[in-house]
Design a protein around this motif. Structure first.
Motif, PDB file in Angstrom:
ATOM      1  N   ARG A 350       0.786  -1.154   0.015  1.00 14.19           N
ATOM      2  CA  ARG A 350      -0.062  -0.083  -0.139  1.00 14.19           C
ATOM      3  C   ARG A 350       0.850   1.295  -0.053  1.00 14.19           C
ATOM      4  O   ARG A 350       0.674   2.308  -0.715  1.00 14.19           O
ATOM      5  CB  ARG A 350      -0.956  -0.101   1.356  1.00 14.19           C
ATOM      6  CG  ARG A 350      -1.753   1.217   1.335  1.00 14.19           C
ATOM      7  CD  ARG A 350      -2.557   1.388   2.760  1.00 14.19           C
ATOM      8  NE  ARG A 350      -1.585   1.367   3.580  1.00 14.19           N
ATOM      9  CZ  ARG A 350      -0.980   2.533   4.090  1.00 14.19           C
ATOM     10  NH1 ARG A 350      -0.866   3.727   3.273  1.00 14.19           N
ATOM     11  NH2 ARG A 350       0.000   2.643   5.240  1.00 14.19           N
ATOM     12  N   LEU A 353       2.796   1.522  -3.200  1.00 12.04           N
ATOM     13  CA  LEU A 353       1.690   1.769  -4.501  1.00 12.04           C
ATOM     14  C   LEU A 353       1.048   3.290  -4.362  1.00 12.04           C
ATOM     15  O   LEU A 353       0.894   3.878  -5.532  1.00 12.04           O
ATOM     16  CB  LEU A 353       0.650   0.728  -4.522  1.00 12.04           C
ATOM     17  CG  LEU A 353       0.990  -0.627  -5.145  1.00 12.04           C
ATOM     18  CD1 LEU A 353      -0.231  -1.496  -4.833  1.00 12.04           C
ATOM     19  CD2 LEU A 353       1.112  -0.420  -6.803  1.00 12.04           C
ATOM     20  N   VAL A 523      -9.476  24.555   0.518  1.00 13.64           N
ATOM     21  CA  VAL A 523      -8.331  23.326   0.521  1.00 13.64           C
ATOM     22  C   VAL A 523      -9.015  22.167   0.201  1.00 13.64           C
ATOM     23  O   VAL A 523      -8.000  21.257  -0.841  1.00 13.64           O
ATOM     24  CB  VAL A 523      -7.575  23.622   1.845  1.00 13.64           C
ATOM     25  CG1 VAL A 523      -6.795  22.193   2.025  1.00 13.64           C
ATOM     26  CG2 VAL A 523      -6.589  24.547   1.922  1.00 13.64           C
ATOM     27  N   ALA A 561      -2.431  -2.090 -12.891  1.00 11.39           N
ATOM     28  CA  ALA A 561      -2.472  -2.446 -11.590  1.00 11.39           C
ATOM     29  C   ALA A 561      -2.508  -1.209 -10.635  1.00 11.39           C
ATOM     30  O   ALA A 561      -2.925  -0.891  -9.580  1.00 11.39           O
ATOM     31  CB  ALA A 561      -1.224  -3.502 -10.927  1.00 11.39           C
ATOM     32  N   PHE A 565      -5.273   0.372  -8.421  1.00 13.73           N
ATOM     33  CA  PHE A 565      -4.931   0.681  -6.834  1.00 13.73           C
ATOM     34  C   PHE A 565      -5.361   2.230  -6.897  1.00 13.73           C
ATOM     35  O   PHE A 565      -6.040   2.461  -5.764  1.00 13.73           O
ATOM     36  CB  PHE A 565      -3.328   0.679  -6.551  1.00 13.73           C
ATOM     37  CG  PHE A 565      -2.892   1.480  -5.370  1.00 13.73           C
ATOM     38  CD1 PHE A 565      -2.929   0.744  -4.265  1.00 13.73           C
ATOM     39  CD2 PHE A 565      -2.357   2.556  -5.389  1.00 13.73           C
ATOM     40  CE1 PHE A 565      -2.656   1.230  -3.069  1.00 13.73           C
ATOM     41  CE2 PHE A 565      -2.051   3.135  -4.169  1.00 13.73           C
ATOM     42  CZ  PHE A 565      -2.225   2.634  -2.990  1.00 13.73           C
ATOM     43  N   ALA A 568      -9.110   2.204  -6.316  1.00 14.52           N
ATOM     44  CA  ALA A 568      -9.375   1.650  -4.921  1.00 14.52           C
ATOM     45  C   ALA A 568      -8.949   2.322  -3.602  1.00 14.52           C
ATOM     46  O   ALA A 568      -9.699   2.197  -2.929  1.00 14.52           O
ATOM     47  CB  ALA A 568      -9.095   0.092  -5.105  1.00 14.52           C
ATOM     48  N   ARG A 569      -7.879   2.717  -3.790  1.00 15.95           N
ATOM     49  CA  ARG A 569      -7.424   3.497  -2.276  1.00 15.95           C
ATOM     50  C   ARG A 569      -7.176   4.896  -2.304  1.00 15.95           C
ATOM     51  O   ARG A 569      -7.141   5.307  -1.336  1.00 15.95           O
ATOM     52  CB  ARG A 569      -5.961   2.641  -2.154  1.00 15.95           C
ATOM     53  CG  ARG A 569      -6.209   1.062  -2.238  1.00 15.95           C
ATOM     54  CD  ARG A 569      -6.034   0.752  -0.553  1.00 15.95           C
ATOM     55  NE  ARG A 569      -6.443  -0.808  -0.290  1.00 15.95           N
ATOM     56  CZ  ARG A 569      -6.676  -1.142   0.746  1.00 15.95           C
ATOM     57  NH1 ARG A 569      -6.277  -0.518   1.955  1.00 15.95           N
ATOM     58  NH2 ARG A 569      -6.755  -2.532   0.827  1.00 15.95           N
ATOM     59  N   LEU A 570      -6.829   5.481  -3.640  1.00 18.89           N
ATOM     60  CA  LEU A 570      -6.560   6.748  -3.148  1.00 18.89           C
ATOM     61  C   LEU A 570      -7.697   7.840  -3.575  1.00 18.89           C
ATOM     62  O   LEU A 570      -7.979   8.720  -2.932  1.00 18.89           O
ATOM     63  CB  LEU A 570      -5.104   7.192  -4.235  1.00 18.89           C
ATOM     64  CG  LEU A 570      -4.024   6.563  -3.858  1.00 18.89           C
ATOM     65  CD1 LEU A 570      -2.937   6.979  -4.668  1.00 18.89           C
ATOM     66  CD2 LEU A 570      -3.679   6.780  -2.132  1.00 18.89           C
ATOM     67  N   PRO A 572     -10.736   7.368  -3.141  1.00 20.26           N
ATOM     68  CA  PRO A 572     -11.720   7.544  -2.020  1.00 20.26           C
ATOM     69  C   PRO A 572     -11.546   8.792  -0.993  1.00 20.26           C
ATOM     70  O   PRO A 572     -12.529   9.095  -0.492  1.00 20.26           O
ATOM     71  CB  PRO A 572     -11.636   6.171  -1.339  1.00 20.26           C
ATOM     72  CG  PRO A 572     -11.272   5.029  -2.301  1.00 20.26           C
ATOM     73  CD  PRO A 572     -10.403   5.945  -3.253  1.00 20.26           C
ATOM     74  N   GLU A 573     -10.582   9.338  -1.281  1.00 21.85           N
ATOM     75  CA  GLU A 573     -10.222  10.533  -0.432  1.00 21.85           C
ATOM     76  C   GLU A 573     -11.259  11.502  -0.548  1.00 21.85           C
ATOM     77  O   GLU A 573     -11.625  12.498   0.225  1.00 21.85           O
ATOM     78  CB  GLU A 573      -8.817  11.116  -0.527  1.00 21.85           C
ATOM     79  CG  GLU A 573      -8.614  11.972   0.320  1.00 21.85           C
ATOM     80  CD  GLU A 573      -7.254  12.927  -0.091  1.00 21.85           C
ATOM     81  OE1 GLU A 573      -6.530  12.399  -0.831  1.00 21.85           O
ATOM     82  OE2 GLU A 573      -6.948  13.787   0.655  1.00 21.85           O
ATOM     83  N   ALA A 575     -14.358  11.141  -1.067  1.00 20.98           N
ATOM     84  CA  ALA A 575     -15.456  11.022  -0.064  1.00 20.98           C
ATOM     85  C   ALA A 575     -15.351  11.991   1.319  1.00 20.98           C
ATOM     86  O   ALA A 575     -15.987  12.454   1.752  1.00 20.98           O
ATOM     87  CB  ALA A 575     -15.771   9.626   0.280  1.00 20.98           C
ATOM     88  N   MET A 576     -14.189  11.826   1.708  1.00 18.66           N
ATOM     89  CA  MET A 576     -13.866  12.739   2.727  1.00 18.66           C
ATOM     90  C   MET A 576     -13.885  14.155   2.384  1.00 18.66           C
ATOM     91  O   MET A 576     -14.517  15.285   2.982  1.00 18.66           O
ATOM     92  CB  MET A 576     -12.664  12.442   3.445  1.00 18.66           C
ATOM     93  CG  MET A 576     -11.938  13.194   4.427  1.00 18.66           C
ATOM     94  SD  MET A 576     -10.193  12.896   4.962  1.00 18.66           S
ATOM     95  CE  MET A 576      -9.212  13.666   3.746  1.00 18.66           C
ATOM     96  N   ARG A 579     -17.220  15.885   1.756  1.00 23.06           N
ATOM     97  CA  ARG A 579     -18.084  16.286   3.067  1.00 23.06           C
ATOM     98  C   ARG A 579     -17.089  17.651   3.727  1.00 23.06           C
ATOM     99  O   ARG A 579     -17.958  18.293   4.330  1.00 23.06           O
ATOM    100  CB  ARG A 579     -17.705  15.202   4.030  1.00 23.06           C
ATOM    101  CG  ARG A 579     -18.726  13.834   3.787  1.00 23.06           C
ATOM    102  CD  ARG A 579     -18.409  12.654   4.555  1.00 23.06           C
ATOM    103  NE  ARG A 579     -19.423  11.615   4.412  1.00 23.06           N
ATOM    104  CZ  ARG A 579     -19.634  10.948   3.188  1.00 23.06           C
ATOM    105  NH1 ARG A 579     -18.731  11.197   2.162  1.00 23.06           N
ATOM    106  NH2 ARG A 579     -20.648   9.852   3.212  1.00 23.06           N
ATOM    107  N   GLN A 580     -15.864  17.513   3.770  1.00 22.57           N
ATOM    108  CA  GLN A 580     -15.315  18.681   4.375  1.00 22.57           C
ATOM    109  C   GLN A 580     -15.445  19.919   3.640  1.00 22.57           C
ATOM    110  O   GLN A 580     -16.003  21.157   4.405  1.00 22.57           O
ATOM    111  CB  GLN A 580     -13.854  18.482   4.351  1.00 22.57           C
ATOM    112  CG  GLN A 580     -13.084  17.352   5.232  1.00 22.57           C
ATOM    113  CD  GLN A 580     -11.824  16.935   5.043  1.00 22.57           C
ATOM    114  OE1 GLN A 580     -11.268  17.064   4.121  1.00 22.57           O
ATOM    115  NE2 GLN A 580     -11.144  16.451   6.281  1.00 22.57           N
TER     116      GLN A 580
END
Lengths: 596, 596
Positions: A350, A353, A523, A561, A565, A568-570, A572-573, A575-576, A579-580
Motif C-alpha cells: 500500500r 503503490l 483546500v 494494477a 490501486f 480503489a485506495r486513493l 476514495p479520499e 468522499a472525505m 464532506r469537508q
C-alpha cells in the motif's frame, strides 16, 4: 547509499502513448521538426546526467549545507555543486527549451519538464539554482526591453549567469502589498534600490559568474498596496555593454537560513543598499510581470514534488525487495530464507503503490500541462492558444498544491517502508521528507494555491475554465461508457465529475452570501479537483494498458494494477474531501479568536 | 523562541469533569486517599517544572545533539540536559507513580500520564531518558525476582539509575524471532551475553550513575524463532550487594546515529562483549516479559505524539494571533492595522483547530486508558480488573498509532501556519514535525500496531473486546438519543458505531478465506476505530460543554466549538477509510513484485 534511475519507460509512455506529443508538436510550427527519436535521446542523456552527476551530490549536499562568510558576504555551496553546474552548462542543458534568438535550443517545454523531473529526483537543492534562472529567463523574455533581452538573456540561456526572485520581506510573504523596499529613479534611467529581502533561494552562491536578481520595490509615487509595486532587474555585478562584468552592485547576502531541508540551496537574507537596478515592464505593474515568473515557479515546484515522489519510490521499492522481515500472512513466500522480503506484506505494498500512483499520475498531469504551455505559446490558432492558456491557468495551482501535498504523503510512506532505518540520515529517506516539506510552502502556500483555484480561477469566471476541462472528461466518459472492461474506471470518474460540478455550484451559491465560505472550502476543494484530474489520466492510461495487457512488455500490467490501486485506495479520499468542503464556514469561524 | 504552558484547565476538565477520577480512584484501595486537590497540585508543579526547566532546552538540545567519544565509548548529552535531570531527580518526579515499597510515591498512573504529556510537550528527546527508565521499572516490577527488585527498583524509582530496552539488531526490528545475541549460562547463575544491538534510545549518556539495560538474547538450547528468546538485565556497572557501583560491564556504545529528529536523545549501537547479565522471568519467555515494557512504551509513545500536538498548537496559535497578513475575505477585521492577524482566515483556523481537536481528543483518550490501567492494577473486583485489562489491550495499539499519526498531521499543519518561517529552524516548528516522525516508527511501526489491533485484539477473540467498548458507546447513544441539542453528535457517533461493527464482521469473514485481507485492511481500520473513540469522547465532552455554554467560563464555548469542528472536519475521514478498508487485498496483492 540509495539510487536513482530516470523512469524513461514511463516518461515515454506518457509522452508518446498517452499524450501523443509528436503529433501535437507537429501542429506547432516552432516544434514541427521534433520527433520521438529526438525526445527519447534527450530523455536518455538527461537521465545519464542527472543520475551520474547530480544524484551523487544529494546526500552529501544535505549534510554539508551552504556556508556564509559574514565578512565577504559570500556563500560557498556544498562540495561538488559548482563542478556539477559547470558540467551542466558545458553540456548546454540550460538552453534546452530557450529561444534560439538568444542562444537557446528551442526544444518544447514538455521535454524540458521531463528533464526537470529528473533533476529534482536527483537533487532538488541543486536544481533550484538553475531552476530559478529559468524563471528569470521567462520573465525577462516576456517583459524585458529589447536592450535588456540582448544584454541578459544570452547569459541566462548559456547558464553563465543565474537568476533569483526577490519578493519576500520579513513582515510580508503572501501579502506583498505591504512590501517596503524602495526604488529611487536616477537621471540615467536606472534606479537606486534600498531594502531588505528574506528567503531568497540561490540569492548568493559560488556557482556562476553573476546573479540577476529580480526585485520587487516601490517607486516614490507608488500607490499603497499591491498596485504600487514595480519590478527591477538588479545584477550582482553591473554588466558592461559587451556583457563583461563591471562594478559590484551593493546587493549582498547578510545571512543564510538554517532550515528543515534543501540544505544544499542557499536561502539568503539579501540587503540592498542603494543597489542599481532597471525597471522591468511598466511602473507599478511589477506583480503582473512577476506573475510570469511565479507561474513558471509554481509549475517548477510541482515538478519538485514529483521528482521527490519518484526517487523516494525507487528507493523504498529497492529496500522492500531486499529487506527480509516476518512471513507473509498467507504463508511463506521465500521458504528457503529466514523471513520473507517485506514486499510480500499488504501494507508495505500500500505504501509503495501510493508513491507509485502519485508519481505516475503526477507525471501524466505535469506533462499534459507543459504541453498546454507549448500550445499556448506556439499554436497558430488563437482559439487553441486561448483554450490552452485557460487550462494552464486553471491547473497551475492544482499542480503546485496537489502534487506537493502528495509528495509529502508519498515520501513519508516511502520512509516508513524502511522502518527505523528510515529515520536514520545515512539511508537518505528522511531527507526526501524534509526536502518535500518546503514545496508546500514556497511560491505561495498550498492554501494560497487553493484560494487561487477556487476564488480566482473557478468562481471568478463562473466556472467557465473548469467546465471546459469537465467537457473533456465527459467526452472521454461518453466515448468509453459502453466498454465493459473500462467500467471500473469510467463509473467513478463520471461520478466524480458530476460531484465536482455540484460542489462548485454549491460553494458558489454560498459564497454570494458569505465570502468566508470560499476560504473554508478551498483546500479540500483543490484536492477534489486534483483527484478528478488524476482519475481522468489514470482512466486514459488504464485504457491503453488494457489494450496491451497481454503484451510481452509487462509495463502494461504494472500500469493497469497501478490504475486499479489508484481508484480503489486513493480516489476514495474524495468522499472525505467533499464532506469537508461542504461542511461550511461556521465550524471554522464561530469561535472567537480569544477563545482558541 | 516559542512557548509552552501546561494546559492545566483542559487536563482538569478531562480528569475531573469528563472522567471523574476522584470518584473512580476512591474505589481503588491503593488510591482512595487521592483527591482533586492533590491532583491539581501535582499538575501545577509539573507544569512549572516542565515549562521552566525542560522546555528551554528543547531547541538548543536539537541543534547541539549528542556527542559520542569513540575512544571512551561515552556519550555527552546536550548542554543543560544533565542538570535538568538532576533537578528532576531531586524533586522526586521519577517516583511519582512508583510502588512505595521501593521508594515510590504511589500516585495513580492517570496522573503520571498527564505529567508525561507535559514533559513530552516540553522536550521529547529529554523525556525519553526517564521515560525508558519507567518502562524498565514496570518490567522488573512485574517479572523480577525479589532480590532483583530489592537491588534495582529503588535506584530506578529515585532516578539515580536509568533503564533501556535492547531489542533491535541490524537485521531484525519487527521480526525479533531472528535475533542472534547469545547468552551463555555461568556457574554463578549469571550469563555472559554477546551480540550487537542498534537503535537503543538512551543507550549511553552522562545523566545518571548507572544504566540498566534490558536485553533480549538466546540461550544455547533456545528453540528457533520468537519462542527462543530470553530477557536479561545487563547493568552498565555491575552493582555490589549494597547498591554501590562495581566493575564496568562490557556493554558499550559503538556509535550514535544521525537522524531526522530527537537529536537530544542518544540513539546507540550497543556492543555486548561477554557482558554479565541476569535472566528476568523464565527462559525462552523473554518476549512475554518484554511485552510489559513494550506496552508501557507504546502508551508512552502515544503521549509523545500528544505532547507534540499540544505544544505545536500553542505556538501556532500565538503566531496566528500575532502575524498580520492579508485581509479577511469578509472584510477587514483590524482596519487600523495594515493587515489582519492571520487567525481571521478560515484555513488558518482549520489548521489550528485540527491540532486543537487532536490534542483535546488525545488527552481525553490517553487519560481514560491510563485510568483503566490503574483499575486493571488496583481494583478489588476481579471482573472490573478484567474489563479494564481488556480495554487497555484493545486500545493500546490505537493510542500508539492513531495519536502519533495525528501528531504528524497536526505538527505539520501548525508548521504551515508559520508560512516560510515554519521551515526555518530558529522558529522551532520544524523540529516538532521531525520529532513527531519517529513516533510512527519505533515501539512497533504503526502498521504493526494496526495488525495487532485487527489481527490479535479484535479478530482473535471474535470481536469480544471491541464489542465491550461498543456497548459503552451504545449506552451513551441511548442515554442521550432523545436530547435534541446532542443530536449533531449522537447521530454520527451512532452511525459510526454501526459501521465499525459491520466493517469488522466483513473483514473477519474475508479473512477466513484469505489472511492477506487482514493486512490489507488493518491500517485504515485502526484509524476508523480511533475516530470512533474520539467521536465518543467528543460527544461526551460536548454534552458537558452544552450544559455550561452560558457559563462565564468561556472554556466551555471553546470546547463545544472544538467538538463541532471535530465532527464536521475530522470525523469525515472515516468515509474514506471505510472505503479503503473495504476495498480488499486484490488491489495491493495482484501485482507481482518484479513488476513494481
Amino acid at each position: 547509499m540509495g539510487q536513482y534511475v530516470a523512469p524513461l519507460r514511463d516518461m515515454q509512455f506518457v509522452l508518446h502513448e498517452l499524450l501523443h506529443v509528436e503529433d501535437e508538436l507537429k501542429q506547432l510550427p516552432k516544434h514541427a521538426e521534433i520527433d520521438a527519436e529526438i525526445i527519447n535521446q534527450v530523455l536518455e542523456e538527461g537521465g545519464k546526467f542527472t543520475s551520474e552527476v547530480l544524484f551523487p551530490l544529494n546526500l552529501s549536499g544535505d549534510r554539508e549545507g551552504c556556508h556564509h562568510d559574514k565578512t565577504t558576504h559570500t556563500v560557498t555551496t556544498p562540495k561538488g555543486f559548482k563542478d556539477a553546474y559547470q558540467q551542466y552548462v558545458e553540456a548546454g542543458w540550460p538552453a534546452l527549451s530557450c529561444d534560439p534568438d538568444f542562444g537557446g535550443q528551442g526544444l518544447p517545454l514538455v521535454l524540458n519538464n521531463s528533464f526537470y523531473e529528473m533533476m529534482n529526483s536527483s537533487n532538488q537543492a541543486w536544481t533550484m539554482y538553475p531552476g530559478l534562472s529559468h524563471g528569470a529567463y521567462e520573465c525577462l523574455h516576456e517583459h524585458g526591453t529589447p536592450e535588456q533581452k540582448t544584454l541578459y538573456l544570452p547569459k541566462l540561456v548559456s547558464g553563465e549567469w543565474t537568476g533569483t526572485m526577490c519578493l519576500t520581506e520579513a513582515h510580508c510573504g503572501t501579502d506583498l502589498g505591504m512590501l517596503r523596499s524602495k526604488a529611487e529613479p536616477q537621471a540615467d534611467g536606472s534606479y537606486k534600490i534600498t531594502g531588505s529581502k528574506i528567503f531568497i533561494s540561490a540569492g548568493e552562491h559560488d556557482m556562476s559568474a553573476n546573479i540577476l536578481h529580480l526585485v520587487l520595490a516601490r517607486l516614490p509615487d507608488a500607490p499603497e498596496g499591491s498596485k504600487g509595486i514595480s519590478l527591477f532587474l538588479v545584477p550582482k555585478f553591473l554588466p558592461n555593454a559587451d556583457g563583461t562584468l563591471g562594478a559590484r552592485n551593493p546587493i549582498t547576502c547578510g545571512a543564510i537560513e538554517e532550515k528543515m531541508g534543501i540544505h544544499g540551496n542557499s536561502t539568503c537574507q539579501m540587503n540592498l543598499d542603494g543597489a542599481t537596478g532597471w525597471i522591468i515592464g511598466a511602473p507599478h505593474k511589477g506583480l503582473n510581470a512577476m506573475f510570469v515568473f511565479m507561474n513558471a515557479a509554481r509549475l517548477g515546484v510541482g515538478m519538485q514534488g514529483l521528482g521527490l515522489t519518484e526517487v523516494a519510490y525507487q528507493n523504498a521499492l529497492m529496500y522492500a525487495k531486499d529487506r527480509i522481515q516476518m512471513r507473509s500472512l498467507s504463508g511463506p513466500k521465500a521458504p528457503d530464507r529466514p523471513a520473507d522480503p517485506i514486499i510480500v506484506h499488504a501494507d508495505v505494498r500500500r505504501m509503495l503503490l501510493t508513491a507509485k500512483a502519485y508519481a505516475e499520475g503526477g507525471r501524466a498531469f505535469c506533462s499534459y500541462v507543459a504541453l498546454q504551455i507549448d500550445k499556448e505559446l506556439n499554436h497558430p490558432d488563437e482559439e487553441v492558444r486561448k483554450d490552452a492558456a485557460d487550462q494552464v491557468a486553471l491547473l497551475t495551482p492544482v499542480i503546485k498544491a496537489f502534487i506537493t501535498d502528495n509528495a509529502w504523503i508519498a515520501t513519508s510512506e516511502c520512509m516508513q517502508v524502511y522502518g527505523g532505518h528510515g529515520f536514520i540520515s545515512e539511508w537518505g529517506m528522511e531527507q526526501y521528507v524534509r526536502d518535500a516539506r518546503i514545496n508546500m510552502i514556497y511560491e505561495g502556500t498550498n492554501t494560497v494555491q487553493s484560494l487561487d483555484l477556487l476564488g480566482r480561477k473557478v468562481l471568478q469566471d463562473n466556472g467557465a475554465k473548469l467546465r471546459k476541462f469537465g467537457e473533456q472528461v465527459k467526452a472521454f466518459v461518453e466515448d468509453n461508457g459502453t466498454d465493459e472492461a473500462m467500467s471500473e474506471f469510467i463509473t467513478p470518474l463520471a461520478d466524480l465529475g458530476d460531484k465536482v460540478t455540484k460542489l462548485t455550484m454549491e460553494i458558489g451559491m454560498k459564497a454570494f452570501q458569505n465570502p468566508d465560505e470560499v476560504g473554508a472550502a478551498a483546500v479540500p476543494y483543490l484536492r477534489v479537483v486534483g483527484h478528478l484530474v488524476y482519475a481522468y489520466f489514470f482512466a486514459q492510461m488504464a485504457k491503453i494498458a488494457l489494450a496491451k495487457q497481454d503484451s510481452s512488455d509487462t509495463f502494461y500490467k504494472s500500469k493497469l494494477a497501478t490504475a486499479r490501486f489508484y481508484f480503489a485506495r486513493l480516489l476514495p479520499e474524495t468522499a472525505m474531501l467533499i464532506r469537508q468542503a461542504r461542511s461550511g464556514s461556521a465550524n471554522l469561524m464561530a469561535l472567537e479568536a480569544d477563545l482558541f
